[in-house]
Design a protein around this motif. Structure first.
Motif, PDB file in Angstrom:
ATOM      1  N   THR A 103     -11.606  -7.139  42.569  1.00 18.04           N
ATOM      2  CA  THR A 103     -12.508  -6.312  41.770  1.00 18.04           C
ATOM      3  C   THR A 103     -13.483  -5.551  42.656  1.00 18.04           C
ATOM      4  OG1 THR A 103     -12.359  -7.882  39.930  1.00 18.04           O
ATOM      5  CG2 THR A 103     -14.188  -6.322  39.894  1.00 18.04           C
ATOM      6  N   MET A 104     -14.001  -6.215  43.681  1.00 16.46           N
ATOM      7  CA  MET A 104     -14.905  -5.525  44.601  1.00 16.46           C
ATOM      8  C   MET A 104     -14.169  -4.431  45.370  1.00 16.46           C
ATOM      9  SD  MET A 104     -17.842  -6.732  43.996  1.00 16.46           S
ATOM     10  CE  MET A 104     -18.767  -5.962  45.332  1.00 16.46           C
ATOM     11  N   ALA A 105     -12.883  -4.664  45.647  1.00 14.13           N
ATOM     12  CA  ALA A 105     -12.084  -3.612  46.284  1.00 14.13           C
ATOM     13  C   ALA A 105     -11.914  -2.422  45.344  1.00 14.13           C
ATOM     14  CB  ALA A 105     -10.725  -4.169  46.695  1.00 14.13           C
ATOM     15  N   THR A 106     -11.785  -2.706  44.050  1.00 13.90           N
ATOM     16  CA  THR A 106     -11.711  -1.630  43.057  1.00 13.90           C
ATOM     17  C   THR A 106     -13.012  -0.842  43.024  1.00 13.90           C
ATOM     18  OG1 THR A 106     -10.170  -2.925  41.705  1.00 13.90           O
ATOM     19  CG2 THR A 106     -11.323  -1.108  40.622  1.00 13.90           C
ATOM     20  N   PHE A 107     -14.137  -1.537  43.151  1.00 14.05           N
ATOM     21  CA  PHE A 107     -15.436  -0.857  43.218  1.00 14.05           C
ATOM     22  C   PHE A 107     -15.442   0.165  44.361  1.00 14.05           C
ATOM     23  CE2 PHE A 107     -18.690  -3.860  41.009  1.00 14.05           C
ATOM     24  CZ  PHE A 107     -17.896  -3.874  39.880  1.00 14.05           C
ATOM     25  N   THR A 108     -14.877  -0.232  45.497  1.00 15.93           N
ATOM     26  CA  THR A 108     -14.830   0.667  46.649  1.00 15.93           C
ATOM     27  C   THR A 108     -13.951   1.882  46.362  1.00 15.93           C
ATOM     28  OG1 THR A 108     -15.099  -1.243  48.120  1.00 15.93           O
ATOM     29  CG2 THR A 108     -14.307   0.801  49.108  1.00 15.93           C
ATOM     30  N   GLN A 109     -12.821   1.654  45.712  1.00 15.53           N
ATOM     31  CA  GLN A 109     -11.938   2.765  45.352  1.00 15.53           C
ATOM     32  C   GLN A 109     -12.626   3.736  44.402  1.00 15.53           C
ATOM     33  OE1 GLN A 109      -8.501  -0.035  44.263  1.00 15.53           O
ATOM     34  NE2 GLN A 109      -7.411   1.749  45.028  1.00 15.53           N
ATOM     35  N   ILE A 110     -13.359   3.194  43.448  1.00 20.33           N
ATOM     36  CA  ILE A 110     -14.073   4.052  42.499  1.00 20.33           C
ATOM     37  C   ILE A 110     -15.092   4.913  43.238  1.00 20.33           C
ATOM     38  CG2 ILE A 110     -15.662   4.077  40.537  1.00 20.33           C
ATOM     39  CD1 ILE A 110     -14.300   1.456  39.598  1.00 20.33           C
ATOM     40  N   MET A 111     -15.795   4.306  44.182  1.00 16.11           N
ATOM     41  CA  MET A 111     -16.776   5.066  44.951  1.00 16.11           C
ATOM     42  C   MET A 111     -16.107   6.202  45.711  1.00 16.11           C
ATOM     43  SD  MET A 111     -19.772   5.720  45.774  1.00 16.11           S
ATOM     44  CE  MET A 111     -20.694   6.578  47.031  1.00 16.11           C
ATOM     45  N   GLY A 112     -14.930   5.943  46.253  1.00 11.54           N
ATOM     46  CA  GLY A 112     -14.198   7.000  46.949  1.00 11.54           C
ATOM     47  C   GLY A 112     -13.836   8.152  46.030  1.00 11.54           C
ATOM     48  N   GLU A 113     -13.390   7.829  44.819  1.00  9.02           N
ATOM     49  CA  GLU A 113     -13.032   8.873  43.856  1.00  9.02           C
ATOM     50  C   GLU A 113     -14.260   9.667  43.416  1.00  9.02           C
ATOM     51  OE1 GLU A 113     -10.195   9.971  42.855  1.00  9.02           O
ATOM     52  OE2 GLU A 113      -8.856   8.474  43.721  1.00  9.02           O
ATOM     53  N   VAL A 114     -15.374   8.975  43.199  1.00 12.19           N
ATOM     54  CA  VAL A 114     -16.609   9.663  42.802  1.00 12.19           C
ATOM     55  C   VAL A 114     -17.071  10.602  43.914  1.00 12.19           C
ATOM     56  CG1 VAL A 114     -19.061   9.327  42.283  1.00 12.19           C
ATOM     57  CG2 VAL A 114     -17.348   7.874  41.190  1.00 12.19           C
ATOM     58  N   THR A 115     -16.998  10.127  45.147  1.00 14.98           N
ATOM     59  CA  THR A 115     -17.396  10.959  46.284  1.00 14.98           C
ATOM     60  C   THR A 115     -16.536  12.213  46.376  1.00 14.98           C
ATOM     61  OG1 THR A 115     -18.113   8.988  47.500  1.00 14.98           O
ATOM     62  CG2 THR A 115     -17.732  10.988  48.782  1.00 14.98           C
ATOM     63  N   MET A 116     -15.235  12.059  46.207  1.00 17.71           N
ATOM     64  CA  MET A 116     -14.341  13.212  46.282  1.00 17.71           C
ATOM     65  C   MET A 116     -14.560  14.165  45.109  1.00 17.71           C
ATOM     66  SD  MET A 116     -12.903  12.857  49.097  1.00 17.71           S
ATOM     67  CE  MET A 116     -11.857  14.308  48.930  1.00 17.71           C
ATOM     68  N   ALA A 117     -14.893  13.615  43.943  1.00 24.80           N
ATOM     69  CA  ALA A 117     -15.170  14.472  42.785  1.00 24.80           C
ATOM     70  C   ALA A 117     -16.391  15.345  43.040  1.00 24.80           C
ATOM     71  CB  ALA A 117     -15.378  13.612  41.537  1.00 24.80           C
ATOM     72  N   MET A 118     -17.443  14.760  43.610  1.00 27.24           N
ATOM     73  CA  MET A 118     -18.641  15.534  43.915  1.00 27.24           C
ATOM     74  C   MET A 118     -18.404  16.491  45.078  1.00 27.24           C
ATOM     75  SD  MET A 118     -20.661  14.508  41.589  1.00 27.24           S
ATOM     76  CE  MET A 118     -22.335  14.980  42.002  1.00 27.24           C
ATOM     77  N   GLU A 119     -17.458  16.135  45.948  1.00 30.46           N
ATOM     78  CA  GLU A 119     -17.096  17.033  47.045  1.00 30.46           C
ATOM     79  C   GLU A 119     -16.330  18.245  46.514  1.00 30.46           C
ATOM     80  OE1 GLU A 119     -16.964  18.142  51.121  1.00 30.46           O
ATOM     81  OE2 GLU A 119     -18.085  16.577  50.083  1.00 30.46           O
TER      82      GLU A 119
END
Length: 318
Positions: A110-126
């Motif tokens: 689940t914590m690994a999923t949290f990291t993946q979500i952060m990556g997607e959010v970062t790319m969305a804002m990029e």
């Protein structure tokens, strides 16, 4: 053998009868139709945003073992702490302890999923400035549980930001007057209004990362975390406060990296000393000051601070 129509076995609940020859819409089905009709514009945005779809899909994987509302809130707080702790040493110990407390609730996948979500959010804002977290909140239908809390659609925020920011000449005049623009957001939500304002300033040809400072407030800690994350990813100089804008009581503060790297504490103090600076009612706190005190009533009437607060006390953007 003649096929039996599906409707003959399982009648669709689209109509029900009230008396001979009279049919009306089934209330439950009609309500569902209205619900999706009301959200049609949002779902059109959802279907055209692959980043948003990926984020929602990742959050949905946590639904079966945890309450999704809690997962979303915990994710926002963990990410906000991760962005804050490397730069805000004053609050480091308290926030690090809170991060570990949250992390102990979840297993490693689940914590690994949290990291993946952060990556997607970062790319969305990029990809482009957008209210990706507000859209995620709605796509997960968490707003139904949040006491009627709904975030303003980003397209509406864009319209309002462009109207309030004015023309390129208006922005240039504001910058020449005090050296920067100041935005006050007393009900920040997920920060969509400020994100749209930064986008409008950039479209006008100005660098909001150097020429805009934001003080944003919300009474909901989760909303503050959402706004702080999005401001940080867009490198917006900002102080985000947890508190009540009406009662002028604030009890938690979050400084973005752009605020600290840009030396905005000193800039705001200098501008205020010269009669050009920050609005007195939401004076940005320096690190270490956990208790933010409202200004004295006479300060609102001061000519030197009139650009941030109207004589009536009404906050405005510029």
């Amino acid at each position: 053998m003649q096929a039996v129509p599906r409707e003959a076995c399982f009648p669709l609940p689209t109509h029900h009868s009230r008396g001979p020859g009279r049919q009306e819409r089934c209330p439950a089905f009609a309500g569902r139709e209205r619900r999706f009709a009301d959200q049609s514009s949002f779902w059109a945005i959802f279907m055209n945003n692959p980043r948003l779809k990926s984020i929602v899909k990742l959050f949905e994987t946590c639904r079966y073992s945890h309450d999704l509302y809690t997962v979303f809130s915990d994710w926002c707080e963990c990410v906000a702490i991760s962005l804050s702790n490397p730069i805000d040493l004053v609050h480091f110990d308290k926030r690090e302890a809170r991060y570990l407390e949250i992390a102990r609730k979840y297993d490693r996948p689940t914590m690994a999923t949290f990291t993946q979500i952060m990556g997607e959010v970062t790319m969305a804002m990029e990809d482009r400035p957008q209210d990706i977290l507000g859209a995620t909140f709605h796509a997960l239908e968490l707003h139904n549980k949040a006491k009627g809390q709904f975030f303003t659609p980003y397209t509406v925020c864009q319209l309002m930001a462009r109207m309030l920011a004015g023309s390129q000449e208006d922005m240039r005049a504001s910058i020449e007057k005090r050296g920067f623009m100041l935005a006050m957001e007393p009900a920040a939500g997920s920060g969509a209004m400020i994100v749209a304002l930064a986008e409008a300033i950039r479209e006008a040809g100005f660098n909001y990362q150097q020429l805009l400072h934001v003080t944003a407030v919300d009474i909901d800690r989760r909303a503050v975390h959402m706004a702080y994350i999005q401001f940080s990813l867009l490198h917006i100089p900002a102080i985000v406060l947890v508190g009540d804008s009406l009662a002028m009581r604030f009890h938690e503060e979050w400084h973005t990296l752009a605020h600290i790297m840009g030396g905005w504490n000193a800039k705001l103090r200098e501008a205020q000393r010269e009669g050009k600076g920050a609005a007195p009612t939401l004076t940005p706190a320096v690190p270490g000051n956990d208790s933010l005190q409202p200004a004295q009533p006479h300060a609102v009437k001061s000519e030197s601070t009139s650009f941030g607060v109207e004589k009536t006390g009404q906050l405005r953007l510029f």
